[in-house]
Write a protein that holds these residues in place. Sequence first.
Motif, mmCIF file in Angstrom:
data_model
loop_
_atom_site.group_PDB
_atom_site.id
_atom_site.type_symbol
_atom_site.label_atom_id
_atom_site.label_comp_id
_atom_site.label_asym_id
_atom_site.label_seq_id
_atom_site.Cartn_x
_atom_site.Cartn_y
_atom_site.Cartn_z
ATOM 1 N N VAL A 315 40.348 -6.445 -27.546
ATOM 2 C CA VAL A 315 40.699 -6.249 -26.135
ATOM 3 C C VAL A 315 41.638 -5.061 -25.943
ATOM 4 O O VAL A 315 41.424 -4.228 -25.050
ATOM 5 N N VAL A 316 42.660 -4.964 -26.773
ATOM 6 C CA VAL A 316 43.675 -3.915 -26.608
ATOM 7 C C VAL A 316 43.376 -2.714 -27.503
ATOM 8 O O VAL A 316 43.366 -1.567 -27.046
ATOM 9 N N ALA A 319 40.185 -0.479 -26.479
ATOM 10 C CA ALA A 319 40.396 0.297 -25.246
ATOM 11 C C ALA A 319 41.374 1.441 -25.487
ATOM 12 O O ALA A 319 41.103 2.593 -25.131
ATOM 13 N N SER A 351 37.111 -0.001 -22.562
ATOM 14 C CA SER A 351 37.308 -1.457 -22.548
ATOM 15 C C SER A 351 36.002 -2.189 -22.821
ATOM 16 O O SER A 351 35.977 -3.212 -23.517
ATOM 17 N N GLY A 354 35.024 -2.910 -26.292
ATOM 18 C CA GLY A 354 35.689 -4.022 -26.966
ATOM 19 C C GLY A 354 34.802 -5.226 -27.176
ATOM 20 O O GLY A 354 35.216 -6.210 -27.809
ATOM 21 N N ALA A 389 37.230 -8.808 -23.135
ATOM 22 C CA ALA A 389 36.941 -7.380 -22.974
ATOM 23 C C ALA A 389 35.904 -7.169 -21.882
ATOM 24 O O ALA A 389 36.011 -6.225 -21.081
ATOM 25 N N CYS A 392 37.602 -7.709 -18.432
ATOM 26 C CA CYS A 392 38.474 -6.565 -18.095
ATOM 27 C C CYS A 392 37.643 -5.349 -17.698
ATOM 28 O O CYS A 392 37.906 -4.708 -16.670
ATOM 29 N N ALA A 393 36.625 -5.030 -18.521
ATOM 30 C CA ALA A 393 35.791 -3.861 -18.234
ATOM 31 C C ALA A 393 35.013 -4.047 -16.941
ATOM 32 O O ALA A 393 34.908 -3.121 -16.124
#
Length: 464
Positions: A315-316, A319, A351, A354, A389, A392-393
Motif C-alpha cells: 500500500v505505501v 505508491a 497506488s 500496489g 491499494a 486507495c487507487a
Amino acid sequence: MSAPRNRRAPFLGRLSLPERNFVAEALRAETVGGVLLLAAAVAALIWANTLGASYEAVRGFHLGPAALGLDLSLQHWAANGLLAVFFFVAGIELKRELVAGELRDPKAAALPVIAAICGMAVPALVYFAVNSIGGGSLQGWAVPTATDIAFALAVLAVIGTSLPAALRAFLLTLAVVDDLFAILIIAIFFTSKINFLALGLAVAGLVIFYLLLRKGVRGWYVYVPLALVIWALMENSGVHATIAGVAMGLMLRCTRREGEKESPGEHIEHLVRPLSAGLAVPLFALFSAGVSISGGAVHEVFTRPETLGVVLGLVVGKALGIFGGTWCTARFTKAELNPDLKWPDVFAVASLAGIGFTVSLLIGELAFSEDLVLADEIKAAVLIGSLLAAVCAGTLLKVRNTKYKKLCEDEERDEDQDGIPDIYELDQPEYHLRMAAIHEAKAAEHRRLAEVASDSHAGDDGPA
C-alpha cells in the motif's frame, strides 16, 4: 539573437498509433483475464471459509508420474505448471517491449525501468524496516515487490474508471519490467538444491528450442512436446519451473519482416494469452488464494511484523517507490509531464500498482514453504494489502475520471470514419481537406432540410 531553449522530452505523451493499438489490444485481454482472476479469488475465499476441509483436500490431491519426479499436488501443478504459461506470455511481452516497444530506446526506457526498480526496492525496504523493528522474519522481503497488471485492470473495469492510453501503457510497461525482476528474484533467491544433470538437460532442450526457431521449423507438435520436456527437467533441477516458460518466451522473434502482418511472437502470444489469462492464472488463484479470513486473522495481519510488512509494502511502499522514482527521473532528465495530466494522476497509477496478487502469492508460498501457517497468513496479507491499494487507487482515480473520459473520447474520435483516430491525423493536409468536405456535405444537407421545411410551412399557410 539568443539561441532557442531545448525542448523537454514529453512524459506520458501521446503514443504512436501502432503502439497505441497494441497496448489497447493487450490491455483488453488482460482486463478480461483480470475479471476471471478476481472471480477465482473470491470463489477460493468462499470455498476455504465455508468448506475448508474439502478445499484443503482438493488442492492437496497428488497426481502425476512419481518416476519422473512429477507426483505433485494440484496446488503445486498450478503454481509451477500453469504459471509457467503465464510467465511464457510475460517473456514474449518483455521481448516485444525490448525490440519494438517502450523499452527499445534506452532514453525512453530509463523512466519506466527506474520507476519499476524503485517500485520494487521501496516495498522491500518497508518490509525490512517493519520486521527489523518488530523482530519478524526477513524471508518475505520479496512478497510486496510484485505488481499484478491483470488484477489492476480488473479493478479499473469494476469501478468503471477510464484511463488515457499513455497512463495505461505506463502501467503495462511497469508490470512488464516488474515481471522481469520478479523472475530474477525467483531464480536467484528461491532456488533449492540444484540437480546439475537435470538443469544441464533443460538448458540443452532450450538450445534445441532456439535452434528450431532460428531454422524456421513450424508446427505445434514439435514445440509443445519439447516445451513440456524442458519444463519437466527444470522442475526436477531445483530451479523454479516457471523460469523455463520465461526463457522460451524470450527466444521468440517479435519483430516483423517484410510482408508479415504480425511476428511469430505476437502470433503465439495471441494464441496462448487466452489460455494464460482465462485458465492458468485463475486456476492458480483458485488453489492459492483460499485462506481463512476471520476477525482474529485480520487482527493478526495488522499486528504480526511479517504480515504488516507485506501490507505496508504493497500500500505505501509501491505508491511511494514508483511515484518517487518517476518524479526524480523526470526531474533529472528534464522530462516534461503531458500538460493534460497532473502528478496526482501518476501517484494514483502508482497506488494501483500496489495490487500484487499473482506473483506475490507465488513468492509468499516459496518464501515460507516450511511454515504453512505463516504462509497462509502472508497470503491473507497479500489479499488485504491488494484490496487496500485498490480502494486507495480507485478513490484517487475517481476524482479525475471526468477528465480521463474526455481524454479517452478525444483519443477515440474518428469523424471521418477511416479507422484512424482523428488526433493522429491533425497534422496531415489530406485529413483537413477530407474533414472540410465532410463538414461542407453536412452543411449542405442541413440547408436542404431547412428549405424542405420552409416550403412545407409555406404550403400550410396558403389558401385551402
